[in-house]
Write a protein that holds these residues in place. Structure first.
Motif, PDB file in Angstrom:
ATOM      1  N   PHE A 132       0.835  -1.199   0.000  1.00  0.00           N
ATOM      2  CA  PHE A 132       0.000   0.000   0.000  1.00  0.00           C
ATOM      3  C   PHE A 132       0.874   1.254   0.000  1.00  0.00           C
ATOM      4  O   PHE A 132       0.657   2.181  -0.794  1.00  0.00           O
ATOM      5  N   VAL A 133       1.862   1.277   0.885  1.00  0.00           N
ATOM      6  CA  VAL A 133       2.766   2.432   0.957  1.00  0.00           C
ATOM      7  C   VAL A 133       3.511   2.611  -0.360  1.00  0.00           C
ATOM      8  O   VAL A 133       3.695   3.741  -0.846  1.00  0.00           O
ATOM      9  N   SER A 134       3.919   1.506  -0.967  1.00  0.00           N
ATOM     10  CA  SER A 134       4.599   1.590  -2.251  1.00  0.00           C
ATOM     11  C   SER A 134       3.707   2.225  -3.310  1.00  0.00           C
ATOM     12  O   SER A 134       4.153   3.083  -4.093  1.00  0.00           O
ATOM     13  N   GLU A 135       2.436   1.846  -3.326  1.00  0.00           N
ATOM     14  CA  GLU A 135       1.516   2.402  -4.316  1.00  0.00           C
ATOM     15  C   GLU A 135       1.175   3.868  -4.043  1.00  0.00           C
ATOM     16  O   GLU A 135       0.694   4.577  -4.943  1.00  0.00           O
ATOM     17  N   MET A 136       1.427   4.338  -2.838  1.00  0.00           N
ATOM     18  CA  MET A 136       1.195   5.748  -2.538  1.00  0.00           C
ATOM     19  C   MET A 136       2.155   6.676  -3.279  1.00  0.00           C
ATOM     20  O   MET A 136       1.958   7.892  -3.301  1.00  0.00           O
ATOM     21  N   HIS A 137       3.190   6.113  -3.910  1.00  0.00           N
ATOM     22  CA  HIS A 137       4.060   6.925  -4.750  1.00  0.00           C
ATOM     23  C   HIS A 137       3.259   7.646  -5.837  1.00  0.00           C
ATOM     24  O   HIS A 137       3.658   8.711  -6.315  1.00  0.00           O
ATOM     25  N   ALA A 138       2.141   7.054  -6.233  1.00  0.00           N
ATOM     26  CA  ALA A 138       1.326   7.647  -7.298  1.00  0.00           C
ATOM     27  C   ALA A 138       0.563   8.876  -6.831  1.00  0.00           C
ATOM     28  O   ALA A 138       0.056   9.651  -7.657  1.00  0.00           O
ATOM     29  N   ILE A 139       0.440   9.064  -5.522  1.00  0.00           N
ATOM     30  CA  ILE A 139      -0.274  10.221  -4.981  1.00  0.00           C
ATOM     31  C   ILE A 139       0.745  11.338  -4.773  1.00  0.00           C
ATOM     32  O   ILE A 139       1.423  11.423  -3.748  1.00  0.00           O
ATOM     33  N   ARG A 140       0.866  12.177  -5.752  1.00  0.00           N
ATOM     34  CA  ARG A 140       1.916  13.192  -5.737  1.00  0.00           C
ATOM     35  C   ARG A 140       1.404  14.543  -5.225  1.00  0.00           C
ATOM     36  O   ARG A 140       0.209  14.832  -5.307  1.00  0.00           O
ATOM     37  N   ALA A 141       2.319  15.328  -4.723  1.00  0.00           N
ATOM     38  CA  ALA A 141       1.986  16.656  -4.193  1.00  0.00           C
ATOM     39  C   ALA A 141       1.909  17.651  -5.347  1.00  0.00           C
ATOM     40  O   ALA A 141       2.745  18.557  -5.477  1.00  0.00           O
ATOM     41  N   GLU A 142       0.901  17.491  -6.163  1.00  0.00           N
ATOM     42  CA  GLU A 142       0.773  18.323  -7.350  1.00  0.00           C
ATOM     43  C   GLU A 142       0.458  19.772  -6.970  1.00  0.00           C
ATOM     44  O   GLU A 142      -0.332  20.029  -6.069  1.00  0.00           O
ATOM     45  N   HIS A 143       1.082  20.685  -7.692  1.00  0.00           N
ATOM     46  CA  HIS A 143       0.860  22.100  -7.384  1.00  0.00           C
ATOM     47  C   HIS A 143       1.375  22.972  -8.511  1.00  0.00           C
ATOM     48  O   HIS A 143       2.241  22.587  -9.298  1.00  0.00           O
ATOM     49  N   ASP A 144       0.791  24.168  -8.598  1.00  0.00           N
ATOM     50  CA  ASP A 144       1.304  25.226  -9.454  1.00  0.00           C
ATOM     51  C   ASP A 144       0.863  26.548  -8.839  1.00  0.00           C
ATOM     52  O   ASP A 144       0.432  26.575  -7.676  1.00  0.00           O
ATOM     53  N   ASP A 145       0.936  27.627  -9.575  1.00  0.00           N
ATOM     54  CA  ASP A 145       0.597  28.926  -8.999  1.00  0.00           C
ATOM     55  C   ASP A 145      -0.854  29.015  -8.553  1.00  0.00           C
ATOM     56  O   ASP A 145      -1.198  29.805  -7.658  1.00  0.00           O
ATOM     57  N   ALA A 146      -1.725  28.218  -9.162  1.00  0.00           N
ATOM     58  CA  ALA A 146      -3.155  28.311  -8.861  1.00  0.00           C
ATOM     59  C   ALA A 146      -3.687  27.110  -8.097  1.00  0.00           C
ATOM     60  O   ALA A 146      -4.894  27.014  -7.864  1.00  0.00           O
ATOM     61  N   SER A 147      -2.797  26.201  -7.681  1.00  0.00           N
ATOM     62  CA  SER A 147      -3.272  24.994  -7.014  1.00  0.00           C
ATOM     63  C   SER A 147      -2.251  24.480  -6.007  1.00  0.00           C
ATOM     64  O   SER A 147      -1.096  24.916  -5.980  1.00  0.00           O
ATOM     65  N   GLY A 148      -2.694  23.552  -5.179  1.00  0.00           N
ATOM     66  CA  GLY A 148      -1.825  22.929  -4.193  1.00  0.00           C
ATOM     67  C   GLY A 148      -2.446  21.637  -3.707  1.00  0.00           C
ATOM     68  O   GLY A 148      -3.590  21.315  -4.051  1.00  0.00           O
ATOM     69  N   SER A 149      -1.708  20.896  -2.897  1.00  0.00           N
ATOM     70  CA  SER A 149      -2.171  19.599  -2.416  1.00  0.00           C
ATOM     71  C   SER A 149      -1.890  19.439  -0.927  1.00  0.00           C
ATOM     72  O   SER A 149      -0.862  19.905  -0.424  1.00  0.00           O
ATOM     73  N   ILE A 150      -2.822  18.759  -0.258  1.00  0.00           N
ATOM     74  CA  ILE A 150      -2.690  18.435   1.164  1.00  0.00           C
ATOM     75  C   ILE A 150      -3.037  16.960   1.331  1.00  0.00           C
ATOM     76  O   ILE A 150      -3.953  16.454   0.675  1.00  0.00           O
ATOM     77  N   LEU A 151      -2.305  16.271   2.170  1.00  0.00           N
ATOM     78  CA  LEU A 151      -2.580  14.860   2.465  1.00  0.00           C
ATOM     79  C   LEU A 151      -2.617  14.698   3.977  1.00  0.00           C
ATOM     80  O   LEU A 151      -1.679  15.117   4.670  1.00  0.00           O
ATOM     81  N   VAL A 152      -3.686  14.098   4.484  1.00  0.00           N
ATOM     82  CA  VAL A 152      -3.821  13.874   5.922  1.00  0.00           C
ATOM     83  C   VAL A 152      -4.332  12.455   6.157  1.00  0.00           C
ATOM     84  O   VAL A 152      -4.826  11.790   5.251  1.00  0.00           O
ATOM     85  N   GLY A 153      -4.234  12.029   7.401  1.00  0.00           N
ATOM     86  CA  GLY A 153      -4.867  10.769   7.757  1.00  0.00           C
ATOM     87  C   GLY A 153      -4.085   9.952   8.754  1.00  0.00           C
ATOM     88  O   GLY A 153      -3.015  10.342   9.234  1.00  0.00           O
ATOM     89  N   ASP A 154      -4.669   8.808   9.064  1.00  0.00           N
ATOM     90  CA  ASP A 154      -4.007   7.809   9.895  1.00  0.00           C
ATOM     91  C   ASP A 154      -3.152   6.974   8.956  1.00  0.00           C
ATOM     92  O   ASP A 154      -3.654   6.084   8.276  1.00  0.00           O
ATOM     93  N   LEU A 155      -1.857   7.262   8.934  1.00  0.00           N
ATOM     94  CA  LEU A 155      -0.953   6.568   8.025  1.00  0.00           C
ATOM     95  C   LEU A 155      -0.278   5.385   8.696  1.00  0.00           C
ATOM     96  O   LEU A 155       0.511   4.676   8.064  1.00  0.00           O
ATOM     97  N   ASN A 156      -0.548   5.176   9.972  1.00  0.00           N
ATOM     98  CA  ASN A 156      -0.164   3.965  10.701  1.00  0.00           C
ATOM     99  C   ASN A 156       1.331   3.672  10.702  1.00  0.00           C
ATOM    100  O   ASN A 156       1.742   2.519  10.886  1.00  0.00           O
ATOM    101  N   ILE A 157       2.139   4.715  10.496  1.00  0.00           N
ATOM    102  CA  ILE A 157       3.589   4.593  10.614  1.00  0.00           C
ATOM    103  C   ILE A 157       4.114   5.805  11.362  1.00  0.00           C
ATOM    104  O   ILE A 157       3.734   6.934  11.061  1.00  0.00           O
ATOM    105  N   ALA A 158       4.958   5.537  12.356  1.00  0.00           N
ATOM    106  CA  ALA A 158       5.651   6.599  13.083  1.00  0.00           C
ATOM    107  C   ALA A 158       7.079   6.625  12.551  1.00  0.00           C
ATOM    108  O   ALA A 158       7.911   5.809  12.959  1.00  0.00           O
TER     109      ALA A 158
END
Length: 268
Positions: A132-158
């Protein structure tokens, strides 16, 4: 104007709805991301949330297990409910909303816990977690001057040494094993995410968001872990003004073992 996004593994939204209502009344975040809702979409308790002003509700649930939900005071556009590892578990939900003159993508995640044994040969749950963590590579922090990205949650890793009460004693405990923490941090960095909770925080400072139900006195023993996270694309870092961990919620009646984390942004 302070804009707040909260994340909370609620461990059954219907069971702990009084706690959710109390939290919303006392803290009033603009957006709340819940994990482990354990509730199919058609049984999600939307009515009390709307009564409190949270008219916009996005849900990705299933009966009895997992599940994520994002609720907001402002319009949300559901973008994706992604499937990971070819398993139909409800563990991801992305929405889009407007704030601060930008169109922001918000990912809400519940990463598999991984079971008790940190060995992929004998524990399929641990293999699932690493996949699952490996496949999260596809969830990228996409952004430009008019956009941005936030990721939150219980990621179950410290991931860091001071994200757990004892680095040495937890090195062979699922959520802090080297194979998890190394792959987790590599994924985060490769995908362009910034770990907001560790910005401007001394490395040696302990940060916890979870305390086990197994502890007779969780507060006295204070054997916590940082399993809940807030990340953003680099262009949102200047707008990030800090966060609160609502530790006292762990002591509420019939609590979740996780507590809310409230991220603050300076959005107009």
């Amino acid at each position: 104007m302070t804009f707040t996004i909260a994340t909370w593994n609620i461990n059954s939204v219907r069971l702990r709805m009084p706690l959710v209502e109390r939290f919303l009344q006392e803290q009033a975040p603009d957006i709340l991301c819940l994990q482990e809702t354990k509730c199919p979409d058609d049984q999600f308790p939307s009515a009390p949330l709307r009564k409190l002003g949270y008219e916009h509700i996005a849900i990705h649930g299933q009966k009895g297990y997992h599940g994520v939900a994002t609720i907001a005071k402002r319009p949300l556009e559901i973008v994706e409910k992604r499937r990971f590892c070819e398993i139909e578990d409800s563990r991801h939900l992305s929405v889009r909303f407007s704030a601060g003159g930008r169109l922001l993508m918000l990912h809400n995640f519940y990463v598999p816990a991984g079971g008790d044994e940190p060995n992929v040969e004998i524990n399929p749950k641990f293999r699932h977690k690493l996949g699952f963590v490996s496949e999260m590579h596809a969830i990228r922090a996409e952004h430009d001057d008019a956009s941005g990205s936030i990721l939150v949650g219980d990621l179950n890793i410290a991931p860091l040494e001071h994200d757990v009460w004892s680095h040495k004693q937890l090195l062979n405990v699922v959520s802090h094993t080297p194979v998890e923490t190394t792959s987790f941090e590599a994924m985060r960095e490769a995908s362009g995410w910034v770990d907001l909770m560790r910005l401007n925080i001394p490395y040696e400072q302990k940060i916890y968001t979870w305390w086990s139900y197994r502890a007779k006195d969780w507060e006295l023993s204070n054997r916590g872990r940082r399993l809940d996270h807030v990340w953003s694309s680099p262009n949102l870092v200047p707008q990030f003004t800090g966060y609160d961990i609502l530790r006292e919620a762990r002591g509420w009646e019939r609590p979740s073992d996780h507590v809310p984390v409230i991220a603050k942004f300076d959005f107009e």
